[in-house]
Design a protein around this motif. Structure first.
Motif, mmCIF file in Angstrom:
data_model
loop_
_atom_site.group_PDB
_atom_site.id
_atom_site.type_symbol
_atom_site.label_atom_id
_atom_site.label_comp_id
_atom_site.label_asym_id
_atom_site.label_seq_id
_atom_site.Cartn_x
_atom_site.Cartn_y
_atom_site.Cartn_z
ATOM 1 N N VAL A 35 0.848 -1.192 0.000
ATOM 2 C CA VAL A 35 0.000 0.000 0.000
ATOM 3 C C VAL A 35 0.880 1.238 0.000
ATOM 4 N N GLY A 36 0.349 2.315 -0.545
ATOM 5 C CA GLY A 36 1.034 3.586 -0.458
ATOM 6 C C GLY A 36 0.886 4.161 0.934
ATOM 7 N N LEU A 37 1.750 5.068 1.283
ATOM 8 C CA LEU A 37 1.756 5.623 2.631
ATOM 9 C C LEU A 37 0.414 6.262 2.968
ATOM 10 N N ALA A 38 -0.239 6.867 1.990
ATOM 11 C CA ALA A 38 -1.520 7.527 2.248
ATOM 12 C C ALA A 38 -2.588 6.544 2.700
ATOM 13 N N ALA A 39 -2.441 5.270 2.311
ATOM 14 C CA ALA A 39 -3.426 4.250 2.680
ATOM 15 C C ALA A 39 -2.906 3.306 3.753
ATOM 16 N N ALA A 40 -1.804 3.676 4.387
ATOM 17 C CA ALA A 40 -1.150 2.771 5.331
ATOM 18 C C ALA A 40 -1.926 2.674 6.638
ATOM 19 N N PRO A 41 -2.105 1.456 7.132
ATOM 20 C CA PRO A 41 -2.689 1.312 8.466
ATOM 21 C C PRO A 41 -1.664 1.686 9.522
ATOM 22 N N VAL A 42 -2.131 2.129 10.667
ATOM 23 C CA VAL A 42 -1.216 2.392 11.771
ATOM 24 C C VAL A 42 -0.854 1.056 12.401
ATOM 25 N N PHE A 43 0.433 0.752 12.459
ATOM 26 C CA PHE A 43 0.823 -0.488 13.109
ATOM 27 C C PHE A 43 2.123 -0.288 13.881
ATOM 28 N N ASP A 44 2.312 -1.127 14.864
ATOM 29 C CA ASP A 44 3.448 -1.021 15.759
ATOM 30 C C ASP A 44 4.745 -1.342 15.035
ATOM 31 N N LEU A 45 5.835 -0.728 15.493
ATOM 32 C CA LEU A 45 7.138 -0.993 14.883
ATOM 33 C C LEU A 45 7.546 -2.453 15.002
ATOM 34 N N PHE A 78 4.060 2.801 -7.493
ATOM 35 C CA PHE A 78 4.275 3.813 -6.461
ATOM 36 C C PHE A 78 5.467 4.704 -6.784
ATOM 37 N N PRO A 79 5.538 5.266 -7.993
ATOM 38 C CA PRO A 79 6.683 6.134 -8.306
ATOM 39 C C PRO A 79 6.630 7.421 -7.478
ATOM 40 N N GLY A 80 7.772 7.747 -6.913
ATOM 41 C CA GLY A 80 7.881 9.005 -6.186
ATOM 42 C C GLY A 80 7.223 9.017 -4.821
ATOM 43 N N VAL A 81 6.838 7.840 -4.299
ATOM 44 C CA VAL A 81 6.188 7.812 -2.995
ATOM 45 C C VAL A 81 6.752 6.703 -2.130
ATOM 46 N N VAL A 82 6.412 6.735 -0.843
ATOM 47 C CA VAL A 82 6.764 5.677 0.088
ATOM 48 C C VAL A 82 5.686 4.605 0.029
ATOM 49 N N ALA A 83 6.120 3.348 -0.057
ATOM 50 C CA ALA A 83 5.198 2.225 -0.073
ATOM 51 C C ALA A 83 5.509 1.299 1.100
ATOM 52 N N LEU A 84 4.497 0.614 1.572
ATOM 53 C CA LEU A 84 4.666 -0.308 2.699
ATOM 54 C C LEU A 84 4.321 -1.721 2.260
ATOM 55 N N PRO A 85 5.272 -2.651 2.371
ATOM 56 C CA PRO A 85 4.981 -4.064 2.096
ATOM 57 C C PRO A 85 4.389 -4.711 3.352
ATOM 58 N N LEU A 86 3.196 -5.231 3.240
ATOM 59 C CA LEU A 86 2.508 -5.802 4.383
ATOM 60 C C LEU A 86 2.344 -7.305 4.204
ATOM 61 N N ALA A 87 2.409 -8.020 5.307
ATOM 62 C CA ALA A 87 2.290 -9.471 5.255
ATOM 63 C C ALA A 87 0.865 -9.910 4.924
ATOM 64 N N GLN A 88 -0.122 -9.053 5.227
ATOM 65 C CA GLN A 88 -1.519 -9.394 4.905
ATOM 66 C C GLN A 88 -2.363 -8.137 4.822
#
Length: 204
Positions: free
Chosen positions: A162-172, A194-204
């Motif tokens: 997901v892109g950072l704008a759609a990222a869930p809040v999760f613990d470090l 996701f060019p030019g943005v931060v993306a988060l790889p999530l396990a699920q």
């Protein structure tokens, strides 16, 4: 596709290299000691010596026109982790750069909760370097992946990015396997989402 993997002898870099070869790509794998890249010889694999602490040297061995994937983790200080190193990689002329940053730093600090402050204290002076490197890659149209705690294990069957704008809040402390992160980074190399943005790889 021609890919260049930085820190290819590390666990994340090895996962990137192995999966890239399995997907049929040509890989230039860069490590301080190429003999530590514990993968069998392949006509699609070129092992190259390069020190991640030497920004100019790394820039010189990056293949022009390739997609660069950085497997550097969060535990090493060094020139390449600073803006100067990221600029050297960008200046080498790759098609794109896909960079592994640290969840809870820079642009993802706001979704990491209180843990972001803890991580900032742990990283100390390295934090500004990492944020600058991220910003350099993003300004060049690259993608920065901010992953949770990296662990060994297979690719998660329920993985998503997901892109950072759609990222869930999760613990470090939320875990994601290096194989899952490698798969997400290679997906981005093959089909940029996701060019030019931060993306988060999530396990699920």
């Amino acid at each position: 596709m021609n890919l260049t993997v930085l820190a290819a002898s590390g666990r994340t870099g090895m996962a990137l290299t192995r999966l890239a070869l399995w997907r049929g790509h040509t890989v230039t794998a860069i490590a301080r000691d190429p003999e530590r890249i514990a993968l069998p010889d392949s006509p699609n694999l070129r092992k190259v010596a390069g020190d991640v602490n030497d920004a100019a040297g790394i820039g010189a061995v990056v293949d022009e026109g390739s997609v660069v994937l950085s497997g550097l983790g969060t535990d090493r200080a060094g020139t390449l982790l600073a803006g100067a190193g990221a600029r050297a990689v960008v200046a080498a002329g790759p098609r794109r750069v896909i960079w592994l940053g640290a969840y809870g730093t820079g642009r993802s600090a706001g979704v990491a909760g209180e843990g972001a402050g803890v991580l900032a204290a742990v990283l100390g002076e390295r934090l500004a370097d990492k944020v600058e490197a991220d910003d350099t890659v993003l300004a060049a149209g690259g993608t920065v992946f901010h992953a949770g705690m990296l662990v060994d294990g297979p690719v998660s069957p329920g993985r998503r990015t997901v892109g950072l704008a759609a990222a869930p809040v999760f613990d470090l402390g939320a875990q994601v396997s290096r194989e899952t992160v490698a798969a997400a980074m290679l997906d981005e190399a093959e089909t940029p989402a996701f060019p030019g943005v931060v993306a988060l790889p999530l396990a699920q």
